[in-house]
Design an enzyme around this catalytic site. Structure first.
Site, PDB file in Angstrom:
ATOM      1  NE  ARG A  98      -3.987  -2.461   1.357  1.00 58.04           N
ATOM      2  CZ  ARG A  98      -3.789  -3.693   0.837  1.00 58.04           C
ATOM      3  NH1 ARG A  98      -2.581  -4.226   0.788  1.00 58.04           N
ATOM      4  NH2 ARG A  98      -4.797  -4.383   0.336  1.00 58.04           N
ATOM      5  CE1 TYR A 124     -24.321  -3.474 -15.274  1.00 55.66           C
ATOM      6  CE2 TYR A 124     -24.265  -1.181 -14.560  1.00 55.66           C
ATOM      7  CZ  TYR A 124     -23.644  -2.402 -14.716  1.00 55.66           C
ATOM      8  OH  TYR A 124     -22.333  -2.550 -14.320  1.00 55.66           O
ATOM      9  CG  HIS A 163      -5.317  -7.202 -13.012  1.00 57.87           C
ATOM     10  ND1 HIS A 163      -5.514  -7.549 -11.689  1.00 57.87           N
ATOM     11  CD2 HIS A 163      -6.506  -7.373 -13.636  1.00 57.87           C
ATOM     12  CE1 HIS A 163      -6.786  -7.890 -11.526  1.00 57.87           C
ATOM     13  NE2 HIS A 163      -7.405  -7.799 -12.694  1.00 57.87           N
ATOM     14  CB  ALA A 164      -5.330 -12.014 -15.691  1.00 56.38           C
ATOM     15  CG  HIS A 190     -12.196 -14.410 -15.528  1.00 56.52           C
ATOM     16  ND1 HIS A 190     -13.335 -14.080 -14.834  1.00 56.52           N
ATOM     17  CD2 HIS A 190     -11.740 -13.239 -16.053  1.00 56.52           C
ATOM     18  CE1 HIS A 190     -13.555 -12.776 -14.935  1.00 56.52           C
ATOM     19  NE2 HIS A 190     -12.601 -12.242 -15.665  1.00 56.52           N
ATOM     20  CD  GLU A 191      -8.502 -12.643 -17.965  1.00 53.35           C
ATOM     21  OE1 GLU A 191      -8.984 -12.006 -18.922  1.00 53.35           O
ATOM     22  OE2 GLU A 191      -8.554 -12.219 -16.801  1.00 53.35           O
ATOM     23  CG  HIS A 225     -13.108 -11.576 -20.587  1.00 52.74           C
ATOM     24  ND1 HIS A 225     -14.279 -10.924 -20.302  1.00 52.74           N
ATOM     25  CD2 HIS A 225     -12.380 -11.524 -19.438  1.00 52.74           C
ATOM     26  CE1 HIS A 225     -14.264 -10.496 -19.031  1.00 52.74           C
ATOM     27  NE2 HIS A 225     -13.127 -10.860 -18.489  1.00 52.74           N
ATOM     28  CD  GLU A 259     -15.154  -9.091 -16.139  1.00 53.07           C
ATOM     29  OE1 GLU A 259     -14.420 -10.058 -15.889  1.00 53.07           O
ATOM     30  OE2 GLU A 259     -14.787  -8.114 -16.821  1.00 53.07           O
ATOM     31  CD1 TRP A 293     -10.065   0.836   1.464  1.00 50.84           C
ATOM     32  CD2 TRP A 293     -11.222   0.938  -0.445  1.00 50.84           C
ATOM     33  NE1 TRP A 293      -9.732  -0.265   0.709  1.00 50.84           N
ATOM     34  CE2 TRP A 293     -10.419  -0.226  -0.472  1.00 50.84           C
ATOM     35  CE3 TRP A 293     -12.039   1.221  -1.553  1.00 50.84           C
ATOM     36  CZ2 TRP A 293     -10.412  -1.120  -1.556  1.00 50.84           C
ATOM     37  CZ3 TRP A 293     -12.032   0.329  -2.628  1.00 50.84           C
ATOM     38  CH2 TRP A 293     -11.230  -0.820  -2.628  1.00 50.84           C
ATOM     39  NE  ARG A 330     -10.737  -3.504   2.208  1.00 53.03           N
ATOM     40  CZ  ARG A 330     -10.192  -4.649   1.810  1.00 53.03           C
ATOM     41  NH1 ARG A 330     -10.891  -5.512   1.097  1.00 53.03           N
ATOM     42  NH2 ARG A 330      -8.959  -4.946   2.135  1.00 53.03           N
ATOM     43  CG  HIS A 351     -10.378  -3.794 -11.049  1.00 51.41           C
ATOM     44  ND1 HIS A 351      -9.598  -4.689 -10.333  1.00 51.41           N
ATOM     45  CD2 HIS A 351     -10.851  -4.490 -12.110  1.00 51.41           C
ATOM     46  CE1 HIS A 351      -9.613  -5.867 -10.921  1.00 51.41           C
ATOM     47  NE2 HIS A 351     -10.364  -5.784 -11.994  1.00 51.41           N
ATOM     48  NE  ARG A 387     -16.662  -4.061 -15.572  1.00 52.87           N
ATOM     49  CZ  ARG A 387     -16.196  -3.510 -16.682  1.00 52.87           C
ATOM     50  NH1 ARG A 387     -15.248  -4.099 -17.363  1.00 52.87           N
ATOM     51  NH2 ARG A 387     -16.677  -2.370 -17.127  1.00 52.87           N
ATOM     52  CE1 TYR A 388     -13.862  -8.535 -13.182  1.00 54.71           C
ATOM     53  CE2 TYR A 388     -13.795  -6.403 -12.091  1.00 54.71           C
ATOM     54  CZ  TYR A 388     -13.358  -7.247 -13.087  1.00 54.71           C
ATOM     55  OH  TYR A 388     -12.423  -6.816 -13.988  1.00 54.71           O
TER      56      TYR A 388
END
Ligand code: X8Z
Ligand code: ZN
Length: 636
Positions: free
Chosen positions: A208, A245, A375-376, A405-406, A409, A433, A507, A511, A535, A544-545
């Site tokens: 961080r 949406y 990041h994938a 996952h990828e 897409h 996703e 944040w 959380r 992200h 989306r996730y």
């Protein structure tokens, strides 16, 4: 993936790689009253005709395609070789996108009063939504916005923290790296495997340290895109995002809350159980039983998926489940073989094999000699067949899932390649996703036997169901509140409910509220912890996730029903089922040409997103958790 995508269906298609897909057109057309720009078309000041509307859309499509051809390649190169020069190029092309989106959005408004066929109206509405990161129509704004976004993305990609672990299990991280400067992949390995709370805290806080410098540019970016959103007729960028949406933005926010309420009882039980198990491992000091859990002890840098601590929370006497990491290692899989096996699942459903160019052009291992965005992501470079993934793949179960996952897409992108550029997108971004994740739900023990990863004699019996479900829940159920809170935070940032001085406390407020987590150590005043999650600096919307974690179970259930399967959902695999593949393809080839409920209905027979398939899938685990939690005080 992309940095900037234009939401106009198409535009976004462009840039976006699978990890980000843009949103679809919207029926929630903003009023035009706030638009200040006078476009060249407006200047004609004549009533437009349907023929002009048609010509405008054709020209727009051409402009978008032309920019895509350059933009996708520039973004690809930038993400694969982060340098001053590729940042410059990405920033330049991002500004071109922003300007194009703004111009088309304003020009499309000229046709507002015109009675158009539904398809043309849908395209116009998509264009009028501009981009998810809209630049205001004033000199220099697009360039400034694009530079900020490019710099944030690259800063994250280059993030590092110097840390020398004394633990011999991490010795390999220091081979060829005696200075101990670690990037995210190595730091994540430590978070996944270390069971030393001090070490976890150091590494967690160390990562961080990359993000405080992001706060100022992020604040500036928020101001710019809010102004851009207002010009498009939205109160702020959050309203613009929620408007993507096929329903009113307010209604979408309520939908997200409704879905969360459906699955929250399952999360609450999981949280209670995991906290109690971790308390046994670490004691009251590290894991008190009456409050939120420390975010650094859950096996993941963001506490978003907890599968890496399975060993600490495994159900007693319920068998071991299946450890895919161990199977991959035992069979000597490398990254390429993992991708080939992922591809083979899709071909078993009747999809064409990946093109040769996929294998020639994808990046599947972390290069040693240059900076890349690890990041994938999945990419569609030419809006047709030049599909690729970019991923610093590790040989473990987590990345085996991410490969599916990828590829999901990529398969989606190829399925809608014949749509006009406006509709080269997911039915909504959650669909994009969910595709590969739905396939990964079919990675059952029987399937693993079929592909030779697991020996027949090692298939766990029904007594291992709790263990199998626990592994899945640690990733999929634990993710749900994280999936929801990231954009709850951004929505509040965009609306001004969180001022810059409240970015970090806000944040953590969310959380704690949604996930029941807290930082392991007091956060310094300079902290900008959201920036340490890809992200946020990568500027990829996150709701989306959350949607995908609902939808993938809906898809899975529909596919299993279709195949005539009758057992418990978590043992169902649709591997090899051509009928499922055909119906799946029928949904995907629609792209975003129709409102998403039409696409959902095409595959599942119902028109609403619904969490009951999640609950059905995990029902046996819920029973177990409730039993285990009897007598415990749950909640935080
Ligand atoms: O970002 C991703 C994908 C690329 S679209 C790897 N995911 C989210 C994350 O990593 O935070 C997949 C699950 C959630
Ligand atoms: Zn994705």
């Amino acid at each position: 993936m992309r940095n900037i995508f234009l939401t106009a269906a198409s535009i976004s298609a462009i840039l976006l790689a699978g990890c980000g897909d843009k949103e679809t057109t919207s029926v929630d057309t903003p009023s035009d009253t706030k638009v200040t720009t006078v476009s060249s078309v407006d200047e004609k000041n004549t009533a437009p005709t349907p023929q002009e509307a048609k010509e405008f859309l054709e020209a727009a499509e051409k402009d978008i395609e032309e920019l895509n051809a350059i933009g996708a390649r520039v973004y690809w190169i930038n993400a694969n070789f982060i340098t001053e020069d590729t940042d410059w190029l990405a920033s330049k092309v991002g500004a071109d996108y922003a300007k194009l989106a703004t111009r088309l959005a304003n020009e499309a408004k000229r046709f507002n009063g015109l009675d158009l066929p539904a398809d043309m109206r849908r395209k116009m509405d998509g264009l009028k939504r501009g981009s998810e990161f809209p630049a205001p129509d004033k000199e220099g704004a697009a360039e400034k916005l694009s530079k900020i976004m490019t710099d944030l993305n690259s800063a994250y990609g280059k993030g590092k923290f110097k840390y020398k672990s004394p633990d011999p299990q991490f010795a390999a991280l220091y081979e060829n790296n005696p200075d101990g400067v670690l990037s995210l992949g190595a730091l994540s390995d430590i978070i996944a495997k270390s069971r030393n709370p001090e070490e976890l805290q150091t590494v967690w806080a160390g990562w961080r340290e990359i993000s405080p410098p992001m706060k100022k540019p992020y604040t500036e970016m928020v101001e710019i895109i809010n102004e851009g959103s207002q010009e498009l007729g939205y109160a702020d960028a959050g309203m613009l995002w929620r408007g993507g949406y096929d329903m009113e933005g307010e209604a979408f926010a309520a939908e997200a809350d409704r879905l969360w309420a459906q699955v929250k009882p399952l999360y609450d039980q999981l949280h209670c159980y995991v906290r109690a198990e971790l308390n046994q491992e670490y004691g009251d000091e590290v894991v008190p039983l009456d409050g939120p859990m420390r975010a650094d002890i859950l096996g993941n840098m963001w506490g978003q998926a907890w599968g890496n601590i399975y060993d600490l929370v495994a159900p007693e006497g319920g068998g071991e489940g299946v450890d895919i990491t161990a199977l991959l290692e035992a069979k000597g899989y490398d990254q390429k073989k993992m991708v080939e096996v992922g591809e083979a699942f899709f071909t078993s459903l009747g999809f064409d094999p990946l093109p040769d160019t996929f294998w020639e052009r994808s990046l599947i291992t972390k290069p040693r000699d240059r900076e890349v965005v690890c990041h994938a992501s999945a990419w569609d470079i030419d809006d047709r067949d030049d599909i690729r993934i970019k991923m610093c793949t590790k040989i473990n179960g987590e990345d085996f899932s991410t490969i599916h996952h990828e590829l999901g897409h990529n398969i989606y992108q190829r399925a809608y390649k014949d749509q006009p550029v406006f509709y080269k997108d997911g039915a909504n971004d959650g669909f994009h996703e969910a595709i590969g994740d739905m396939i990964a739900l079919s990675i059952t023990p029987d399937y693993l036997v079929e592909i030779g990863l697991l020996d027949k004699d090692d298939v766990p019996g029904a007594d291992a169901d709790t263990a199998l479900l626990m592994r899945q829940a640690l990733d999929k159920v634990a993710f749900l509140p994280f999936g929801l809170m990231v954009d709850q935070w951004r929505w509040k940032v965009f609306s001004g409910e969180y001022s810059p001085s409240e970015y970090n406390s806000g944040w953590w407020e969310l959380r704690e509220k949604y996930q029941g987590l807290k930082p392991p150590v007091e956060r310094p005043a300079s902290a900008f912890d959201p920036g340490a999650k890809y992200h946020i600096p990568g500027n990829t919307p996150y709701m989306r996730y959350f949607l995908a974690h609902i939808l993938q179970f809906q898809f899975h259930k529909a596919a299993c029903d279709m195949s005539g399967y009758e057992g418990p959902l978590h043992r169902c695999s649709v591997y090899g089922n051509k009928e499922v593949g055909e119906k799946f393809n029928a949904m995907m080839e629609m792209g975003s040409s129709k409102p998403w409920p039409d696409a959902l209905e095409a595959f599942t027979g119902r028109r609403d997103m619904d969490g009951s398939a999640v609950l059905e899938y995990f029902a046996p685990l819920m029973t177990y958790l409730e039993e285990e939690n009897k007598g415990r005080t749950c909640g935080w």
